[in-house]
Design an enzyme around this catalytic site. Structure first.
Site, PDB file in Angstrom:
ATOM      1  N   TRP A   1      -2.405  -5.164   3.789  1.00 33.80           N
ATOM      2  CA  TRP A   1      -1.070  -4.796   3.313  1.00 33.80           C
ATOM      3  C   TRP A   1      -0.576  -5.710   2.199  1.00 33.80           C
ATOM      4  O   TRP A   1       0.386  -5.386   1.522  1.00 33.80           O
ATOM      5  CB  TRP A   1      -0.067  -4.832   4.483  1.00 33.80           C
ATOM      6  CG  TRP A   1      -0.117  -6.108   5.265  1.00 33.80           C
ATOM      7  CD1 TRP A   1      -0.790  -6.314   6.438  1.00 33.80           C
ATOM      8  CD2 TRP A   1       0.494  -7.365   4.940  1.00 33.80           C
ATOM      9  NE1 TRP A   1      -0.649  -7.624   6.848  1.00 33.80           N
ATOM     10  CE2 TRP A   1       0.137  -8.294   5.950  1.00 33.80           C
ATOM     11  CE3 TRP A   1       1.303  -7.810   3.887  1.00 33.80           C
ATOM     12  CZ2 TRP A   1       0.561  -9.621   5.939  1.00 33.80           C
ATOM     13  CZ3 TRP A   1       1.724  -9.135   3.871  1.00 33.80           C
ATOM     14  CH2 TRP A   1       1.356 -10.020   4.886  1.00 33.80           C
ATOM     15  N   ASN A   2      -1.218  -6.874   1.992  1.00 37.54           N
ATOM     16  CA  ASN A   2      -0.594  -7.834   1.071  1.00 37.54           C
ATOM     17  C   ASN A   2      -0.778  -7.473  -0.407  1.00 37.54           C
ATOM     18  O   ASN A   2       0.060  -7.784  -1.234  1.00 37.54           O
ATOM     19  CB  ASN A   2      -1.038  -9.280   1.373  1.00 37.54           C
ATOM     20  CG  ASN A   2      -2.530  -9.479   1.258  1.00 37.54           C
ATOM     21  OD1 ASN A   2      -3.296  -8.516   1.190  1.00 37.54           O
ATOM     22  ND2 ASN A   2      -2.955 -10.721   1.241  1.00 37.54           N
TER      23      ASN A   2
ATOM     24  N   LYS B   1      -9.234   3.338   4.711  1.00 39.00           N
ATOM     25  CA  LYS B   1      -8.064   3.270   5.592  1.00 39.00           C
ATOM     26  C   LYS B   1      -7.197   2.095   5.152  1.00 39.00           C
ATOM     27  O   LYS B   1      -7.600   0.939   5.295  1.00 39.00           O
ATOM     28  CB  LYS B   1      -8.466   3.096   7.060  1.00 39.00           C
ATOM     29  CG  LYS B   1      -7.243   3.266   7.973  1.00 39.00           C
ATOM     30  CD  LYS B   1      -7.388   2.609   9.310  1.00 39.00           C
ATOM     31  CE  LYS B   1      -7.262   1.125   9.296  1.00 39.00           C
ATOM     32  NZ  LYS B   1      -5.931   0.603   8.892  1.00 39.00           N
ATOM     33  N   PRO B   2      -6.017   2.389   4.605  1.00 41.59           N
ATOM     34  CA  PRO B   2      -5.116   1.302   4.230  1.00 41.59           C
ATOM     35  C   PRO B   2      -4.424   0.734   5.470  1.00 41.59           C
ATOM     36  O   PRO B   2      -4.374   1.389   6.514  1.00 41.59           O
ATOM     37  CB  PRO B   2      -4.102   1.997   3.322  1.00 41.59           C
ATOM     38  CG  PRO B   2      -4.105   3.428   3.767  1.00 41.59           C
ATOM     39  CD  PRO B   2      -5.479   3.724   4.292  1.00 41.59           C
ATOM     40  N   ALA B   3      -3.880  -0.459   5.336  1.00 41.33           N
ATOM     41  CA  ALA B   3      -3.118  -1.062   6.435  1.00 41.33           C
ATOM     42  C   ALA B   3      -1.940  -0.159   6.794  1.00 41.33           C
ATOM     43  O   ALA B   3      -1.360   0.497   5.928  1.00 41.33           O
ATOM     44  CB  ALA B   3      -2.610  -2.434   6.011  1.00 41.33           C
TER      45      ALA B   3
ATOM     46  N   GLY C   1      -9.080  -8.876   5.431  1.00 49.46           N
ATOM     47  CA  GLY C   1      -8.106  -9.057   6.512  1.00 49.46           C
ATOM     48  C   GLY C   1      -8.443 -10.293   7.316  1.00 49.46           C
ATOM     49  O   GLY C   1      -9.060 -11.230   6.804  1.00 49.46           O
ATOM     50  N   SER C   2      -8.086 -10.261   8.587  1.00 48.01           N
ATOM     51  CA  SER C   2      -8.225 -11.479   9.391  1.00 48.01           C
ATOM     52  C   SER C   2      -9.674 -11.714   9.814  1.00 48.01           C
ATOM     53  O   SER C   2     -10.478 -10.773   9.917  1.00 48.01           O
ATOM     54  CB  SER C   2      -7.349 -11.371  10.643  1.00 48.01           C
ATOM     55  OG  SER C   2      -7.905 -10.425  11.517  1.00 48.01           O
TER      56      SER C   2
ATOM     57  N   GLU D   1     -13.864 -10.182   3.507  1.00 50.28           N
ATOM     58  CA  GLU D   1     -13.024 -11.151   2.798  1.00 50.28           C
ATOM     59  C   GLU D   1     -11.913 -11.522   3.775  1.00 50.28           C
ATOM     60  O   GLU D   1     -10.987 -10.747   3.976  1.00 50.28           O
ATOM     61  CB  GLU D   1     -12.517 -10.486   1.516  1.00 50.28           C
ATOM     62  CG  GLU D   1     -12.108 -11.464   0.461  1.00 50.28           C
ATOM     63  CD  GLU D   1     -10.629 -11.592   0.404  1.00 50.28           C
ATOM     64  OE1 GLU D   1     -10.110 -12.462   1.133  1.00 50.28           O
ATOM     65  OE2 GLU D   1      -9.992 -10.837  -0.350  1.00 50.28           O
ATOM     66  N   LEU D   2     -12.058 -12.695   4.419  1.00 48.32           N
ATOM     67  CA  LEU D   2     -11.262 -12.989   5.618  1.00 48.32           C
ATOM     68  C   LEU D   2     -10.292 -14.145   5.396  1.00 48.32           C
ATOM     69  O   LEU D   2      -9.933 -14.445   4.269  1.00 48.32           O
ATOM     70  CB  LEU D   2     -12.229 -13.261   6.784  1.00 48.32           C
ATOM     71  CG  LEU D   2     -13.319 -12.183   6.966  1.00 48.32           C
ATOM     72  CD1 LEU D   2     -14.305 -12.574   8.042  1.00 48.32           C
ATOM     73  CD2 LEU D   2     -12.701 -10.827   7.251  1.00 48.32           C
TER      74      LEU D   2
ATOM     75  N   CYS E   1      -4.453 -14.543   1.003  1.00 44.43           N
ATOM     76  CA  CYS E   1      -5.477 -15.270   1.756  1.00 44.43           C
ATOM     77  C   CYS E   1      -5.947 -16.514   1.015  1.00 44.43           C
ATOM     78  O   CYS E   1      -6.599 -17.354   1.613  1.00 44.43           O
ATOM     79  CB  CYS E   1      -6.629 -14.349   2.104  1.00 44.43           C
ATOM     80  SG  CYS E   1      -7.311 -13.605   0.662  1.00 44.43           S
TER      81      CYS E   1
ATOM     82  N   GLU F   1      -3.476 -20.238   9.498  1.00 47.53           N
ATOM     83  CA  GLU F   1      -2.808 -19.843   8.248  1.00 47.53           C
ATOM     84  C   GLU F   1      -1.363 -19.453   8.552  1.00 47.53           C
ATOM     85  O   GLU F   1      -1.132 -18.622   9.429  1.00 47.53           O
ATOM     86  CB  GLU F   1      -3.500 -18.606   7.668  1.00 47.53           C
ATOM     87  CG  GLU F   1      -4.660 -18.900   6.778  1.00 47.53           C
ATOM     88  CD  GLU F   1      -5.177 -17.613   6.164  1.00 47.53           C
ATOM     89  OE1 GLU F   1      -5.191 -17.528   4.941  1.00 47.53           O
ATOM     90  OE2 GLU F   1      -5.569 -16.706   6.910  1.00 47.53           O
TER      91      GLU F   1
END
Ligand code: SIN
Length: 495
Positions: A160-161, A184-186, A240-241, A262-263, A296, A397
């Site tokens: 979402w960022n 699939k978007p957030a 994401g996470s 990419e976390l 991130c 974080e």
């Protein structure tokens, strides 16, 4: 404000999935409310999809694949260029949509459109450079050749960022390589992804090459599980996470998909005693407060040498205390609302914990609610001094506008602390000593290092981490390779 009352091109405001070139509701006819993070109020509704919708998208993408992968790279490049032109021409509309559902100030949202568009342009240009090799034959009468082929259907799961830039930097290289995409978007920011799909449709991307399904937090796992289990989906690309990244790695093990993850980051930012302090403060402001600290690669631990700590803190606090907090559409807003109340709660927990463990509050330190920042999700830009490694914010974080200053006394000590984390996405440091620059850049265990620079992201550079920050690279010439399989052709009987 509701999405439909915004002054934007109405056909960009989509409230349906895009599957096989058709706009349609979820099979279950379920809906997800999209919320404005500034007010907490509903602004639109989109399908709350499930596994059946995800499978429909996979079917559409795999049916489109043979024709798409057979097109020339030049042809795909031309369509991507058309997509790029349309994204740039729609900057104002897209920026408004991003700001409304994500909360970042309009100026920053325009920047995100340019940033996302740059990946589409870059990969349009890279499409025609997916070169193979001819290897000198090891046996007479043979020809040994290497060709690059598209992996197949790619599932892109986006955060979402940066709702536009992250989808663009996943979908563009996939399409350039000759793959087809299910995305699939957030759940917080589906409208931007749907608008991007509409522009792809308008650019002439063939039906089924780019599919988007939206789902709520509750249904996201089921939707994605349908892709994880499906052997037609050959690649997952996710931002994401780390926790979700690990679930995707586990969940795709049975079908052995290729993954780009990419976390999380927990980035260190180091200010050595020989740094240009003013430049370091400005670099930190850019790196930390972009998107309200919700990136991130945001510095999470700021290490300042004892000899310059006081002066650095003084200059930083003056800059941070002057940041203007307010809604995205108010001219002059620099820090918008956090994405949701869960985010605010985490920030509050980190600040409370730090203060209880001895940090000094230098500015900020509480939620903001006033006539300008009138919703529940605003948080004051904050600087904490004398942070220590026993504090939660040293290892988790914060993902918000909070700077924690740690004091250090030696290069050896600070590099050890910087690397003492499971994460390895980005690190930053400021120094004017050339030998130190080479030494520290080599010793930092991250995929990206900003050296006397707070803003390094670019379509021309490889973005990605090591350790538990994931693997794979986005952007740059390396980014295309993530969507290509290397095939070796050995032709005999030529003697
Ligand atoms: C991210 O926060 O996931 C990406 C940030 C960037 O591209 O700079």
């Amino acid at each position: 404000m509701s999405a439909s009352s915004m002054q934007v091109r109405s056909d960009l405001l989509r409230e349906q999935n895009f599957i096989g070139g058709v706009w349609r509701n979820a099979r279950e006819d379920a809906w997800l409310e999209v919320v404005d993070p500034a007010s907490g109020k509903g602004i639109a509704r989109v399908p709350d999809s499930g596994a059946a919708d995800a499978r429909d998208a996979t079917r559409a993408a795999s049916e489109a694949l043979p024709a798409w992968r057979a097109t020339t790279a030049r042809y795909r490049a031309q369509l991507l260029k058309q997509w790029h032109v349309r994204i740039v021409a729609s900057t104002e509309d897209l920026a408004k949509i991003i700001s409304l559902e994500q909360g970042k100030p309009l100026g920053e949202a325009r920047g995100e459109v340019a940033y996302g568009a740059s990946y589409v342009e870059w990969f349009a240009e890279e499409a025609v450079r997916a070169y193979g090799d001819i290897i000198p034959a090891v046996v007479a009468g043979r020809r040994m050749m290497v060709v690059k082929e598209p992996l197949g259907v790619v599932a892109a799961i986006t955060p979402w960022n940066f709702p536009l830039a992250m989808l663009a930097r996943k979908a563009a290289p996939a399409l350039a390589a000759g793959c087809t995409v299910v995305a699939k978007p957030a759940e917080d920011t589906p409208l931007t992804a749907l608008a991007l799909a509409r522009l792809a449709e308008e650019a002439g991307l063939p039906a089924g090459t780019m599919n988007v399904v939206t789902a709520s937090r509750a249904n996201a796992a089921g939707t994605v599980a349908a892709w994880l289990a499906d052997s037609r989906v050959r690649k997952i690309t996710f931002t994401g996470s780390t926790a979700v990244g690990k679930e995707l790695a586990r969940g795709s093990a049975d079908t052995l998909k290729k993954l780009s993850l990419e976390l999380g980051g927990n980035a260190p930012f180091i200010v050595f005693e020989d740094a240009d302090i003013k430049a370091a403060v400005e670099g930190l402001m850019r790196a930390k407060f972009r998107n309200g600290g919700q990136t991130c690669v945001s510095p999470n631990r700021v290490y300042v040498h004892d000899a310059v700590y006081k002066e650095f803190a003084r200059q930083l606090v003056a800059r941070v205390a002057a940041l203007r907090v307010g809604p995205a559409n108010l001219p002059g807003s620099e820090i918008g609302p956090m994405i949701n109340f869960r985010a605010v709660e985490k920030i509050e927990r980190h600040v409370r914990d730090a203060v209880a463990r001895g940090a000094t509050l230098l500015t900020g330190g509480q939620p903001v609610q006033n006539e300008i920042a009138a919703g529940p999700n605003y948080y004051a830009p904050t600087v904490l001094g004398e942070a220590t490694h026993s504090m939660a914010l040293a290892s988790e974080e914060t993902f918000g506008p909070v700077v924690a200053l740690f004091r250090f006394r030696s290069e050896e000590e600070v590099v050890r602390h910087a690397n003492d984390t499971p994460y390895g996405l980005a690190a930053y440091f400021y120094s004017r000593d050339v030998s130190r620059i080479c030494r520290v850049a080599e010793r930092l265990e991250t995929g990206i290092v900003g050296i006397n620079e707070g803003a390094f992201a670019s379509e021309a550079a490889p973005f990605g981490g090591i350790k538990e920050s994931g693997y794979g690279r986005e952007g740059s010439r390396y980014g295309l390779d993530e969507f290509l399989a290397t095939k070796y052709l050995c032709q005999g009987g030529l003697a």
